[in-house]
Design an enzyme around this catalytic site. Structure first.
Site, mmCIF file in Angstrom:
data_model
loop_
_atom_site.group_PDB
_atom_site.id
_atom_site.type_symbol
_atom_site.label_atom_id
_atom_site.label_comp_id
_atom_site.label_asym_id
_atom_site.label_seq_id
_atom_site.Cartn_x
_atom_site.Cartn_y
_atom_site.Cartn_z
ATOM 1 C CG HIS A 26 -0.208 -0.074 2.523
ATOM 2 N ND1 HIS A 26 0.298 1.017 3.181
ATOM 3 C CD2 HIS A 26 0.094 -1.147 3.299
ATOM 4 C CE1 HIS A 26 0.865 0.643 4.317
ATOM 5 N NE2 HIS A 26 0.768 -0.682 4.411
ATOM 6 C CG ASP A 27 -0.382 4.233 1.364
ATOM 7 O OD1 ASP A 27 -1.165 5.136 1.051
ATOM 8 O OD2 ASP A 27 -0.669 3.338 2.191
ATOM 9 N N GLY A 61 5.047 -0.894 2.777
ATOM 10 C CA GLY A 61 4.235 0.280 2.500
ATOM 11 C C GLY A 61 5.039 1.559 2.373
#
Length: 260
Positions: free
Chosen positions: A122-123, A140
């Protein structure tokens, strides 16, 4: 050019599939997904959420894109994934939607080549013209700049940055930022010099490479503080675009610190 959708594929009615897209057997495409023209899903690809995949990508079997992040804080908030044009994503790749702790989007640029079992959490912010070898794994909020190469079985710690044209060796654990134009490797990765061969392959002149070599020596071999080293570079070397980018990268605040 018409779309080609295999009869065994399952598409939510609220998907947006451009002309020229090929969706092979057993693919599952969820609500809100947008796939642009010329992209091909070979088979058994799962795509969910607020996910956009650009033009002329090719995605191999058992890849999943846009599934929820592996983040215990995530409770189903609307976040997404945006992938650019011309990307190749090989078997068993995983690219997760963003968490709520960033800007809400996991992004990937253009013309990247991701080998099998690559994981992008994520991200992450992945640039363009990047090669990720088998089982390269990103936690992340990792940032990877253009033209970087990450070798196989390498793990990148969360919030770490990999600079442009850098190369990370195989079996490495990267816990600090890798500056642009350099080579890093090791279980606790450290720098091993300038990525000279990579720079030559990308058309950097001898003058530019020699200038970067001098900057590298000042930064990492002369036992100076980073502040003092940057000052000396600015005073003694031609302030080319490459030198400016190297210094800007190092001066950007980041909790992980710089690989030395």
């Amino acid at each position: 050019m018409n779309r080609e959708i295999h009869p065994t594929a399952i598409l939510n009615p609220k998907t947006e599939i451009d002309e020229g897209v090929i969706i092979g057997p057993f693919c599952i495409i969820g609500e809100g997904v947008r796939i642009r023209k010329g992209t091909k899903l070979i088979s058994s690809v799962v795509i969910e959420g607020d996910t956009e995949i650009g033009e002329n990508c090719i995605i191999y079997p058992f890849t999943s894109i846009g599934l929820p992040p592996q983040d215990l804080k995530y409770k189903g908030e609307k976040t997404g994934v945006k992938i650019g044009n011309g990307n190749t994503i090989r078997e068993y790749g995983t690219i997760h939607r963003a968490s709520i702790s960033g800007d809400g989007i996991t992004t990937i640029g253009d013309d990247n080549f991701f080998m099998a079992y690559v994981h992008i959490a994520h991200d992450c912010k992945i640039g363009s013209h990047i090669i990720l070898a088998n089982a390269a794994t990103f936690a992340g909020h990792v940032v990877v700049e253009d033209y970087a190469i990450i070798s196989g079985l390498t793990a990148i710690h969360q919030f770490t940055r990999i600079g442009a044209y850098a190369m990370v060796g195989g079996f490495s654990g990267v816990g600090q930022d890798v500056p642009p134009y350099t080579i890093a490797s090791g279980a606790r990765a450290k720098l091993f010099g300038l990525n000279t061969i990579g720079l030559k392959r990308h058309g950097f002149s001898d003058t530019k490479i020699n200038n970067l070599k001098k900057a590298y020596k000042i930064l990492f071999r002369e036992k100076r503080t980073l502040k003092d080293a940057i000052k000396k570079i600015q005073e003694d070397l031609a302030y080319t675009d490459e030198i400016k980018h190297l210094i800007d990268f190092i001066q950007q605040k980041n909790s992980r610190g710089i690989c030395r």
